[in-house]
Design a protein around this motif. Structure first.
Motif, PDB file in Angstrom:
ATOM      1  N   GLY A  29       3.935  82.938  29.822  1.00 32.78           N
ATOM      2  CA  GLY A  29       4.258  81.481  29.246  1.00 32.78           C
ATOM      3  C   GLY A  29       4.803  80.525  30.188  1.00 32.78           C
ATOM      4  N   LEU A  30       5.872  80.848  30.964  1.00 33.55           N
ATOM      5  CA  LEU A  30       6.313  79.953  32.044  1.00 33.55           C
ATOM      6  C   LEU A  30       5.173  79.435  32.790  1.00 33.55           C
ATOM      7  CD1 LEU A  30       9.764  81.403  33.024  1.00 33.55           C
ATOM      8  CD2 LEU A  30       9.269  79.188  31.827  1.00 33.55           C
ATOM      9  N   MET A  31       4.257  80.531  33.418  1.00 32.60           N
ATOM     10  CA  MET A  31       3.321  80.089  34.337  1.00 32.60           C
ATOM     11  C   MET A  31       2.295  79.411  33.672  1.00 32.60           C
ATOM     12  SD  MET A  31       2.876  83.916  36.040  1.00 32.60           S
ATOM     13  CE  MET A  31       1.583  83.413  37.209  1.00 32.60           C
ATOM     14  N   GLY A  36      -0.782  75.554  33.772  1.00 32.64           N
ATOM     15  CA  GLY A  36      -1.940  75.230  33.214  1.00 32.64           C
ATOM     16  C   GLY A  36      -1.777  73.460  32.566  1.00 32.64           C
ATOM     17  N   ILE A  37      -0.408  73.596  31.932  1.00 29.41           N
ATOM     18  CA  ILE A  37      -0.373  72.453  31.166  1.00 29.41           C
ATOM     19  C   ILE A  37       0.263  71.204  32.262  1.00 29.41           C
ATOM     20  CG2 ILE A  37       0.981  71.174  29.293  1.00 29.41           C
ATOM     21  CD1 ILE A  37       0.757  73.897  27.683  1.00 29.41           C
ATOM     22  N   GLY A  38       1.166  71.564  32.883  1.00 33.90           N
ATOM     23  CA  GLY A  38       1.655  70.683  33.995  1.00 33.90           C
ATOM     24  C   GLY A  38       0.939  70.525  34.985  1.00 33.90           C
ATOM     25  N   ASP A  39       1.548  69.909  36.232  1.00 30.20           N
ATOM     26  CA  ASP A  39       0.862  69.654  37.139  1.00 30.20           C
ATOM     27  C   ASP A  39       1.220  70.476  38.555  1.00 30.20           C
ATOM     28  OD1 ASP A  39      -0.179  67.493  35.990  1.00 30.20           O
ATOM     29  OD2 ASP A  39       1.394  65.997  36.656  1.00 30.20           O
ATOM     30  N   GLY A  40       1.989  71.495  38.428  1.00 33.98           N
ATOM     31  CA  GLY A  40       2.541  72.371  39.460  1.00 33.98           C
ATOM     32  C   GLY A  40       1.545  73.630  39.590  1.00 33.98           C
ATOM     33  N   SER A  41       1.762  74.199  40.641  1.00 30.51           N
ATOM     34  CA  SER A  41       1.170  75.528  40.812  1.00 30.51           C
ATOM     35  C   SER A  41       1.498  76.783  39.957  1.00 30.51           C
ATOM     36  CB  SER A  41       1.185  76.060  42.246  1.00 30.51           C
ATOM     37  OG  SER A  41       0.867  77.353  42.428  1.00 30.51           O
ATOM     38  N   PRO A  42       1.139  77.719  39.065  1.00 33.05           N
ATOM     39  CA  PRO A  42       1.591  78.446  38.474  1.00 33.05           C
ATOM     40  C   PRO A  42       2.558  79.562  39.028  1.00 33.05           C
ATOM     41  CG  PRO A  42      -0.819  78.605  38.135  1.00 33.05           C
ATOM     42  CD  PRO A  42      -0.537  77.861  39.132  1.00 33.05           C
ATOM     43  N   PHE A  46       8.280  80.058  39.830  1.00 32.43           N
ATOM     44  CA  PHE A  46       9.332  81.270  40.264  1.00 32.43           C
ATOM     45  C   PHE A  46      10.390  81.013  41.356  1.00 32.43           C
ATOM     46  CE2 PHE A  46       5.904  83.723  38.098  1.00 32.43           C
ATOM     47  CZ  PHE A  46       6.481  84.048  37.120  1.00 32.43           C
ATOM     48  N   SER A  47      10.204  79.504  41.867  1.00 31.91           N
ATOM     49  CA  SER A  47      10.825  79.110  43.122  1.00 31.91           C
ATOM     50  C   SER A  47      12.307  78.749  42.671  1.00 31.91           C
ATOM     51  CB  SER A  47      10.030  78.080  43.735  1.00 31.91           C
ATOM     52  OG  SER A  47      10.398  76.645  43.246  1.00 31.91           O
ATOM     53  N   GLN A  52      17.158  75.539  40.438  1.00 34.34           N
ATOM     54  CA  GLN A  52      18.223  74.766  40.715  1.00 34.34           C
ATOM     55  C   GLN A  52      18.116  73.313  40.185  1.00 34.34           C
ATOM     56  OE1 GLN A  52      18.705  75.259  44.978  1.00 34.34           O
ATOM     57  NE2 GLN A  52      20.087  76.947  44.618  1.00 34.34           N
ATOM     58  N   HIS A  53      16.945  72.879  40.336  1.00 33.17           N
ATOM     59  CA  HIS A  53      16.732  71.401  39.941  1.00 33.17           C
ATOM     60  C   HIS A  53      16.729  71.212  38.392  1.00 33.17           C
ATOM     61  CE1 HIS A  53      15.252  67.232  39.484  1.00 33.17           C
ATOM     62  NE2 HIS A  53      14.282  67.653  38.443  1.00 33.17           N
ATOM     63  N   ILE A  54      16.237  72.197  37.573  1.00 37.41           N
ATOM     64  CA  ILE A  54      16.564  72.278  36.358  1.00 37.41           C
ATOM     65  C   ILE A  54      17.800  72.626  35.671  1.00 37.41           C
ATOM     66  CG2 ILE A  54      15.736  73.544  34.244  1.00 37.41           C
ATOM     67  CD1 ILE A  54      13.108  74.279  35.351  1.00 37.41           C
ATOM     68  N   PHE A  55      18.463  73.394  36.363  1.00 40.54           N
ATOM     69  CA  PHE A  55      20.152  73.611  35.913  1.00 40.54           C
ATOM     70  C   PHE A  55      20.896  72.223  36.352  1.00 40.54           C
ATOM     71  CE2 PHE A  55      19.052  78.359  36.441  1.00 40.54           C
ATOM     72  CZ  PHE A  55      19.020  78.423  35.060  1.00 40.54           C
ATOM     73  N   GLU A  56      20.656  71.657  37.150  1.00 39.29           N
ATOM     74  CA  GLU A  56      21.317  70.520  37.500  1.00 39.29           C
ATOM     75  C   GLU A  56      21.110  69.201  36.620  1.00 39.29           C
ATOM     76  OE1 GLU A  56      20.135  69.318  41.698  1.00 39.29           O
ATOM     77  OE2 GLU A  56      21.260  71.005  42.673  1.00 39.29           O
ATOM     78  N   PHE A  57      19.805  69.079  36.162  1.00 38.01           N
ATOM     79  CA  PHE A  57      19.297  68.467  35.251  1.00 38.01           C
ATOM     80  C   PHE A  57      20.010  68.630  33.915  1.00 38.01           C
ATOM     81  CE2 PHE A  57      16.246  66.673  31.889  1.00 38.01           C
ATOM     82  CZ  PHE A  57      16.246  65.334  32.315  1.00 38.01           C
ATOM     83  N   VAL A  58      20.131  69.641  33.382  1.00 39.87           N
ATOM     84  CA  VAL A  58      20.858  69.837  32.068  1.00 39.87           C
ATOM     85  C   VAL A  58      22.451  69.939  32.130  1.00 39.87           C
ATOM     86  CG1 VAL A  58      18.697  71.124  31.016  1.00 39.87           C
ATOM     87  CG2 VAL A  58      20.612  72.569  32.372  1.00 39.87           C
TER      88      VAL A  58
END
Length: 60
Positions: A29-31, A36-42, A46-47, A52-58
């Protein structure tokens, strides 16, 4: 030594199978969501930098 009956062992295998399937489906589901829905590579989901960016954001 503890003896596990066959019924207990079968129940344990079923529970572990459901947990393993849930983990696999979570990563699929993450992939799909990121690639698929977002603009990134599936596989970019996992990077370490992304998480780190997500955890900094929240963090508050």
């Amino acid at each position: 030594m503890m003896y596990l009956s066959r019924d207990v062992l079968i129940s344990l295998i079923k529970i572990l199978s459901v947990i393993a399937l849930a983990v696999v489906l979570f990563f699929v589901g993450l992939m799909i969501g990121y690639g698929g829905i977002g603009d990134g590579s599936p596989l970019h989901v996992f990077s370490r930098a992304l998480w780190q960016h997500i955890f900094e954001f929240v963090q508050f």
